[in-house]
Design a protein around this motif. Structure first.
Motif, PDB file in Angstrom:
ATOM      1  N   THR A   1       1.183  -4.436  21.377  1.00 17.23           N
ATOM      2  CA  THR A   1       0.373  -3.999  20.254  1.00 17.23           C
ATOM      3  C   THR A   1       0.626  -2.527  19.965  1.00 17.23           C
ATOM      4  N   VAL A   2       1.191  -2.279  18.792  1.00 15.93           N
ATOM      5  CA  VAL A   2       1.499  -0.908  18.405  1.00 15.93           C
ATOM      6  C   VAL A   2       0.981  -0.655  16.992  1.00 15.93           C
ATOM      7  N   ALA A   3       0.743   0.616  16.689  1.00 10.31           N
ATOM      8  CA  ALA A   3       0.362   0.992  15.333  1.00 10.31           C
ATOM      9  C   ALA A   3       1.271   2.120  14.880  1.00 10.31           C
ATOM     10  N   CYS A   4       1.892   1.940  13.723  1.00  8.88           N
ATOM     11  CA  CYS A   4       2.750   2.975  13.163  1.00  8.88           C
ATOM     12  C   CYS A   4       2.026   3.644  12.003  1.00  8.88           C
ATOM     13  N   PHE A   5       1.992   4.951  12.026  1.00  9.94           N
ATOM     14  CA  PHE A   5       1.348   5.689  10.940  1.00  9.94           C
ATOM     15  C   PHE A   5       1.964   7.066  10.934  1.00  9.94           C
ATOM     16  N   GLY A   6       1.376   7.976  10.160  1.00 12.30           N
ATOM     17  CA  GLY A   6       1.915   9.323  10.182  1.00 12.30           C
ATOM     18  C   GLY A   6       1.888   9.989   8.831  1.00 12.30           C
ATOM     19  N   ASN A   7       2.705  11.034   8.687  1.00 12.23           N
ATOM     20  CA  ASN A   7       2.836  11.716   7.407  1.00 12.23           C
ATOM     21  C   ASN A   7       4.329  11.849   7.114  1.00 12.23           C
ATOM     22  N   ASP A   8       4.635  12.539   6.045  1.00 12.17           N
ATOM     23  CA  ASP A   8       6.038  12.568   5.647  1.00 12.17           C
ATOM     24  C   ASP A   8       6.918  13.404   6.575  1.00 12.17           C
ATOM     25  N   ASP A   9       6.326  14.054   7.539  1.00 17.26           N
ATOM     26  CA  ASP A   9       7.116  14.802   8.513  1.00 17.26           C
ATOM     27  C   ASP A   9       7.438  13.982   9.737  1.00 17.26           C
ATOM     28  N   ARG A  10       6.536  13.091  10.045  1.00 14.46           N
ATOM     29  CA  ARG A  10       6.688  12.432  11.330  1.00 14.46           C
ATOM     30  C   ARG A  10       5.979  11.089  11.387  1.00 14.46           C
ATOM     31  N   ILE A  11       6.648  10.137  11.990  1.00 21.01           N
ATOM     32  CA  ILE A  11       6.033   8.833  12.240  1.00 21.01           C
ATOM     33  C   ILE A  11       5.427   8.868  13.635  1.00 21.01           C
TER      34      ILE A  11
ATOM     35  N   HIS B   1      17.238   1.545  16.245  1.00 23.69           N
ATOM     36  CA  HIS B   1      17.850   0.529  15.403  1.00 23.69           C
ATOM     37  C   HIS B   1      17.583   0.806  13.928  1.00 23.69           C
ATOM     38  N   LEU B   2      16.367   1.303  13.628  1.00 27.19           N
ATOM     39  CA  LEU B   2      16.008   1.618  12.241  1.00 27.19           C
ATOM     40  C   LEU B   2      16.591   2.962  11.804  1.00 27.19           C
ATOM     41  N   LYS B   3      17.335   3.594  12.715  1.00 24.92           N
ATOM     42  CA  LYS B   3      17.992   4.869  12.433  1.00 24.92           C
ATOM     43  C   LYS B   3      16.984   5.960  12.068  1.00 24.92           C
ATOM     44  N   ILE B   4      15.921   5.985  12.823  1.00 24.46           N
ATOM     45  CA  ILE B   4      14.943   7.043  12.613  1.00 24.46           C
ATOM     46  C   ILE B   4      15.291   8.192  13.554  1.00 24.46           C
ATOM     47  N   HIS B   5      15.446   9.332  12.977  1.00 22.51           N
ATOM     48  CA  HIS B   5      15.841  10.513  13.735  1.00 22.51           C
ATOM     49  C   HIS B   5      14.858  10.769  14.887  1.00 22.51           C
ATOM     50  N   PRO B   6      15.389  11.063  16.083  1.00 21.24           N
ATOM     51  CA  PRO B   6      14.493  11.278  17.237  1.00 21.24           C
ATOM     52  C   PRO B   6      13.420  12.341  16.976  1.00 21.24           C
ATOM     53  N   HIS B   7      13.691  13.299  16.134  1.00 21.98           N
ATOM     54  CA  HIS B   7      12.689  14.317  15.835  1.00 21.98           C
ATOM     55  C   HIS B   7      11.654  13.837  14.835  1.00 21.98           C
ATOM     56  N   ALA B   8      11.908  12.684  14.248  1.00 25.04           N
ATOM     57  CA  ALA B   8      11.027  12.220  13.185  1.00 25.04           C
ATOM     58  C   ALA B   8       9.936  11.281  13.694  1.00 25.04           C
ATOM     59  N   PHE B   9       9.956  11.020  14.993  1.00 23.87           N
ATOM     60  CA  PHE B   9       8.853  10.185  15.484  1.00 23.87           C
ATOM     61  C   PHE B   9       8.281  10.732  16.779  1.00 23.87           C
ATOM     62  N   ARG B  10       7.087  10.256  17.053  1.00 22.90           N
ATOM     63  CA  ARG B  10       6.416  10.655  18.276  1.00 22.90           C
ATOM     64  C   ARG B  10       5.727   9.423  18.847  1.00 22.90           C
TER      65      ARG B  10
ATOM     66  N   ARG C   1       0.865  -1.166   0.000  1.00 21.35           N
ATOM     67  CA  ARG C   1       0.000   0.000   0.000  1.00 21.35           C
ATOM     68  C   ARG C   1       0.905   1.220   0.000  1.00 21.35           C
ATOM     69  N   LEU C   2       0.632   2.140  -0.905  1.00 19.94           N
ATOM     70  CA  LEU C   2       1.432   3.348  -0.979  1.00 19.94           C
ATOM     71  C   LEU C   2       1.425   4.105   0.340  1.00 19.94           C
ATOM     72  N   LYS C   3       0.280   4.205   0.922  1.00 17.11           N
ATOM     73  CA  LYS C   3       0.148   5.062   2.094  1.00 17.11           C
ATOM     74  C   LYS C   3       0.790   4.461   3.323  1.00 17.11           C
ATOM     75  N   ARG C   4       1.170   3.193   3.255  1.00 12.09           N
ATOM     76  CA  ARG C   4       1.837   2.603   4.391  1.00 12.09           C
ATOM     77  C   ARG C   4       3.348   2.773   4.258  1.00 12.09           C
ATOM     78  N   PHE C   5       3.747   3.592   3.315  1.00 18.54           N
ATOM     79  CA  PHE C   5       5.154   3.985   3.213  1.00 18.54           C
ATOM     80  C   PHE C   5       5.254   5.441   3.617  1.00 18.54           C
ATOM     81  N   LEU C   6       6.262   5.774   4.367  1.00 14.37           N
ATOM     82  CA  LEU C   6       6.514   7.182   4.660  1.00 14.37           C
ATOM     83  C   LEU C   6       7.929   7.497   4.201  1.00 14.37           C
ATOM     84  N   LYS C   7       8.072   8.699   3.729  1.00 18.55           N
ATOM     85  CA  LYS C   7       9.394   9.142   3.322  1.00 18.55           C
ATOM     86  C   LYS C   7       9.833  10.182   4.341  1.00 18.55           C
ATOM     87  N   ILE C   8      10.709   9.775   5.253  1.00 19.28           N
ATOM     88  CA  ILE C   8      11.137  10.672   6.313  1.00 19.28           C
ATOM     89  C   ILE C   8      12.570  11.100   6.022  1.00 19.28           C
TER      90      ILE C   8
END
Lengths: 87, 464
Positions: free
Chosen positions: B399-409, B428-437, B371-378
């Motif tokens: 149980t977790v759910a990951c979603f978001g927009n291109d600014d933030r997971i 581990h996935l090298k996601i910038h601390p500012h890029a997730f909430r 699904r396109l929308k289940r990809f984010l470009k951060i």
């Protein structure tokens, strides 16, 4: 006599729990009026969950004809009798 | 374009419908019943907005065809839909009429005379602009509950898709389609439409496919085609229900989601032995119903493929994103989220972005890969949210759910989910601390099929 009565209510309780599990309803709301399709929540997904629940609870394998026949709570009792469950 | 299927322009005495009790309706009788209801819909002296609370049967079929024949705007909804959802739709769209096959009470509606079923007329005038002339039908988007987002379709959309289906399934007036899927569901409706266009017969069973009466009906009336979503095939295979005698059966169709290639192969082998044609199909309500089909003689080699575009349509891939794109006369006019959207004309101009990421093999057959929308470009990096959830699951994050927009997971953690482990996976996935909430929720919103409702999550204000 006393022992027989205990067996009766036990199977009934187990059946009730299996129905509550399968249909995702409370044990108190399990009664003889439950019917496939007319009872809210008893759809095909719930039906397969109910069958799985009956199979594992009573350690049986309901065959296809019985799965199709099992359209109400009293019918379930009737079918389970064929598999040796005593009510 | 050929005459619309709603004209019911077939030999008057030909059988159009077999009802659950075995009663038969000819094309002439179906047309008469449809027009009788159309008269009731037309009683306001203007084009009406009519919501049908559908149950497969003669009442709702006649109301549907009557509405199309008299150029009303119809909304099709499942009679079993949640009352809160229905009420919000009624409040939002204020339909002139509600039609149901069983009595039901609504605020602001009073019963109106109808030749069959139950008709309710709005007691106050509908506000909002007039409906667009090309608008004929509103359907709910697949899967959504509680969202007022509807798909706007035209008569041309409906008939074009029915024509394509008649063509690739090779339906004729000899065909007898079993209509076990709800007519308020685009796949279910497409079976009604295509068989009526071909001048065939609709077999309407009363019960579910897991009940004895359903199979009694099948044995007696001998459908030439049967349809199912993946769940149906899972159960049919498990219960060996396709092993029974099914005289007259010619075609099996599957749509409504991905059936695993293993299962597809199983059904194909069974079909081959029994002389049935098995069609794996792909579509969306946004394309009226069907977009692609896998020709039965290619299923064995390509059980994971959605096949090729339906006749009259074209499939291709977006060069940048790999998104599957479709053009064809069955592409919706657009979405509707409020009553004022009903005034809008064609916004898509025949081009549908499916939201699915696809690939094409060397022979031109298509596959859905995600699904396109289940990809984010951060920060320029692509993240597959499903894979991220899987990684967290493997690490024991609950149980977790990951979603978001291109600014933030956004990672929504259900109660009890260990936050340090979630952070560890993100690091581990090298996601910038500012890029997730990280947010805590009591329970994740879910669809009735237990899939996580990301749309509902996305509507909550997690983005600051």
């Amino acid at each position: 006599m006393q022992e027989d009565k205990l067996t009766l209510s036990e199977s009934e309780l187990i059946l009730r729990r299996a129905f509550a599990n399968g249909l995702q309803i409370s044990e108190e709301s399990v009664n003889d009026a439950l019917q496939y399709a007319s009872t809210p929540g008893w759809d095909s997904v719930a039906h397969m969950a109910l069958i799985a629940s009956l199979d594992s609870t009573f350690d049986i394998m309901l065959d296809t004809d019985d799965v199709l026949e099992l359209s109400s709570y009293p019918k379930a009792r009737e079918i389970l009798r064929k598999y040796g469950v005593r009510f | 374009m050929a005459l619309g299927f709603w004209t019911l322009d077939h030999p008057a005495d030909a059988t159009a419908v077999v009802l659950p009790n075995g009663q038969v309706l000819s094309y002439k009788e179906l047309a008469r019943q449809s027009d009788a209801i159309a008269d009731a819909f037309g009683s306001l002296g203007k084009r009406s907005l009519v919501f049908l609370l559908c149950r497969n049967g003669e009442d709702c079929l006649a109301a549907y065809l009557g509405g199309l024949r008299s150029n009303q705007v119809l909304g099709l909804f499942d009679a079993e839909m949640q009352p809160e959802f229905l009420n919000s739709l009624l409040e939002n769209y204020q339909p002139d009429f509600i039609f149901a096959s069983e009595p039901i009470a609504f605020a602001n509606y009073q019963e109106a005379p109808a030749p069959r079923g139950f008709l309710y007329r709005r007691t106050t005038l509908r506000s909002g602009p007039p409906t667009a002339p090309e608008l004929a039908l509103l359907l709910t988007t697949s899967g959504s509950t509680g969202s007022p987002k509807l798909v706007r379709l035209s008569l041309q959309n409906l008939n074009a898709n029915a024509q394509s289906i008649v063509s690739y399934l090779e339906l004729t007036s000899e065909d007898r389609g079993l209509t076990s899927l709800p007519m308020s569901y685009s796949y279910g409706l497409s079976i009604f439409n295509s068989h009526l266009l071909a001048g065939g017969t609709l077999l309407i069973p009363h019960a579910s496919f897991l009940q004895r009466t359903y199979w009694d009906f099948v044995s007696k009336h001998q459908p030439s085609s049967m349809a199912g979503v993946p769940y149906h095939y899972e159960v049919l295979l498990k219960m060996k229900m396709l092993d029974r005698e099914l005289p007259g059966l010619r075609t099996l169709t599957q749509a409504g989601g991905r059936l695993s290639p293993d299962r597809v192969s199983q059904v194909e082998q069974l079909s081959f032995r029994r002389g049935w044609k098995f069609f794996v199909m792909y579509g969306q309500t946004e394309a009226t119903a069907r977009i692609a089909y896998l020709p039965p003689n290619r299923v064995r080699e390509k059980p994971g493929s959605i096949g090729i575009a339906i006749p009259g349509g074209k499939l291709y891939l977006d060069d940048d994103t790999g998104e599957l794109l479709y053009t064809g006369p069955n592409v919706m006019l657009g979405y509707s989220e409020t009553a004022s959207d009903l005034a809008k004309g064609d916004e898509l101009h025949g081009l549908l972005r499916t939201g699915d990421v696809g690939r094409r093999d060397e022979e031109g057959f298509y596959y859905i890969v995600g699904r396109l929308k289940r990809f984010l470009k951060i920060y320029g990096k692509r993240f597959n949210l499903d894979e991220m959830e899987d990684a967290m699951g493997r690490r024991g994050c609950g149980t977790v759910a990951c979603f978001g927009n291109d600014d933030r997971i956004v990672v929504a953690m259900e109660r009890g989910s260990p936050e340090p482990l979630v952070r560890e996976v993100l690091e581990h996935l090298k996601i910038h601390p500012h890029a997730f909430r990280l947010v805590n929720v009591d329970t994740l919103p879910r669809y009735p099929n237990s899939k996580i409702d990301y749309q509902s999550l996305a509507r909550q204000e997690f983005f600051e």
